[in-house]
Design an enzyme around this catalytic site. Structure first.
Site, PDB file in Angstrom:
ATOM      1  CE  LYS A 107      -1.225  65.148 -60.270  1.00  0.00           C
ATOM      2  NZ  LYS A 107      -0.109  64.217 -60.342  1.00  0.00           N
TER       3      LYS A 107
HETATM    4  C1  LIG Z   1       1.058  63.713 -61.216  1.00  0.00           C
HETATM    5  C2  LIG Z   1       0.994  62.706 -62.289  1.00  0.00           C
HETATM    6  C3  LIG Z   1       1.759  61.540 -62.255  1.00  0.00           C
HETATM    7  C4  LIG Z   1       2.854  61.291 -61.269  1.00  0.00           C
HETATM    8  O1  LIG Z   1       2.496  61.423 -59.952  1.00  0.00           O
HETATM    9  P1  LIG Z   1       3.623  61.821 -58.867  1.00  0.00           P
HETATM   10  O2  LIG Z   1       2.959  61.537 -57.572  1.00  0.00           O
HETATM   11  O3  LIG Z   1       3.930  63.273 -59.079  1.00  0.00           O
HETATM   12  O4  LIG Z   1       4.804  60.972 -59.114  1.00  0.00           O
HETATM   13  C5  LIG Z   1       1.547  60.587 -63.241  1.00  0.00           C
HETATM   14  N1  LIG Z   1       0.652  60.772 -64.225  1.00  0.00           N
HETATM   15  C6  LIG Z   1      -0.076  61.894 -64.304  1.00  0.00           C
HETATM   16  C7  LIG Z   1      -1.073  62.027 -65.409  1.00  0.00           C
HETATM   17  C8  LIG Z   1       0.090  62.914 -63.365  1.00  0.00           C
HETATM   18  O5  LIG Z   1      -0.629  64.033 -63.461  1.00  0.00           O
END
Ligand SMILES: *Cc1c(COP(=O)(O)O)cnc(C)c1O
Length: 367
Positions: A164
């Protein structure tokens, strides 16, 4: 981080309090509650609403499965609304036809970091008294009409997974301006205890605690929060790099036969460019998506697919009776989308190399 490890206090404590404060200041939201993942942030955002089993949540099929999984795990019913092919976000004009007496919330996902049409979504939510929970896993730093994502809907969930825009190895954050939600969320993330270990031991509060309602074990550690504090300092720089590279891609892929792009961002939105995706115009190509990705791999360029439309997964077909043909735009995108490399450590040369290889493969594969 090292200071935290040596301090003797490594789980949720002062660094997390600092990280939450800094996050609040950045997004402009009244509260920020740090948790162990973006998934936990979504789960608690749904849990805090205190809905009845079977209540309905409107969301998009074009997302990471986590979004819809959490709706189902909370015993709620996901009602999917097809996307707009020009933005890859939920099409707000298709929401009203899906609303029913049990609809309680809209859960838009800012796909790739591009903010959804929030004015329209808030307008529908106000008209039908629905809660708005934003999945902003892609959208840290994104803005909609000068408001940061995180300070718009009732609740916003962020992720700090390693891929992210900023990371804490794993982690997440919920922002809200609602006092009651914030208070409940801070308890829900740790068993429903009315005071956490930091309060009881380090701040010399009484060791006894009460359990007010059931909660999860979704707290974040101070080691993670100490990374988050420094990552947050770099966010604007990271996002500037992402934007610069995304614009290079856009400029070179615009009007290239065989490649389709979403609409350019306009003055109302600031994109966070978590992902850079192209759509392959497969009707014009002699190559399929896997073949295209293999050729890039041979050139040492890693690609990925974000995402297979959620309703096409076997669990979802079986449980909710979704079938091919239910959400035509999401399926079209699901079949031809490819994610190209985009991260702040890339150089301009890297980006130019990806552009030249993509164009070369596409031009050799035109029908
Ligand atoms: C990465 C992601 C999540 C979940 O996040 P995590 O920290 O991996 O649990 C939820 N929604 C979207 C659209 C994502 O890309």
């Amino acid at each position: 981080m090292v200071q935290t490890l040596r301090s003797g206090w490594i789980t949720t404590g002062p660094k997390t309090i600092d990280f939450e404060q800094k996050f609040r200041e950045y997004t402009g939201s009244k509260y920020a509650i740090a948790v162990s993942s973006g998934t936990a942030a979504l789960h608690l955002s749904l849990m805090v609403l205190n809905l009845e089993v079977g209540d309905e949540i409107i969301t998009t099929p074009m997302t990471f499965a986590s979004t819809v999984n959490m709706i189902v795990l909370q015993n709620l019913k996901p009602i999917l609304v097809d996307i707009d092919k020009n933005t890859l976000n939920i099409n707000p004009e298709r929401i009203e036809e899906k609303l029913g007496p049990r609809t309680k919330a809209i859960l838009p996902v800012h796909f790739a970091g591009r903010p959804c049409d929030m004015d329209r979504i808030l307008e529908i939510a106000a008209k039908y008294k629905l809660i708005v929970i934003e999945d902003a896993a892609h959208a840290l730093g994104a803005r909609y009409k000068d408001r940061y994502i995180g300070n718009i809907g009732d609740l916003t969930a962020f992720s700090f997974h390693p891929n992210k825009n900023i990371t804490t190895c794993e982690g997440g954050m919920i922002t809200t301006n609602n006092d009651a939600y914030a208070e409940r969320l801070s308890l829900l993330r740790f068993h429903g205890l009315d005071k956490d270990a930091w309060k009881r031991f380090a701040q010399n509060d009484l060791p006894l605690y009460d359990i007010i309602f059931l909660g999860y074990k979704y707290n974040i550690t101070d080691v993670q929060s100490s990374i988050g504090l420094h990552q947050l300092d770099k966010l604007e720089y990271f996002n500037r790099r992402r934007q610069e590279f995304a614009e290079m891609y856009n400029d070179h892929f615009d009007n290239v036969q065989g490649i389709l792009l979403p609409n350019r961002e306009h003055k109302d939105i600031k994109h966070a460019w978590h992902l850079y995706t192209i759509l392959l115009d497969l009707d014009r190509l002699r190559i399929d998506r896997q073949g295209f990705m293999n050729k890039l791999k041979e050139a040492n360029i890693g690609t990925s697919i974000h995402y297979t439309a959620v309703h096409l997964f076997s669990f979802y077909k079986k449980k909710f009776g979704f079938k091919n043909g239910d959400f035509l735009n999401a399926e079209f995108v699901s079949d031809c989308i490819v994610t190209l490399p985009l991260f702040p450590q890339m150089t301009h040369e890297d980006v130019k190399y990806v552009i030249s290889k993509v164009k070369e493969i596409i031009s050799k594969s035109l029908k």
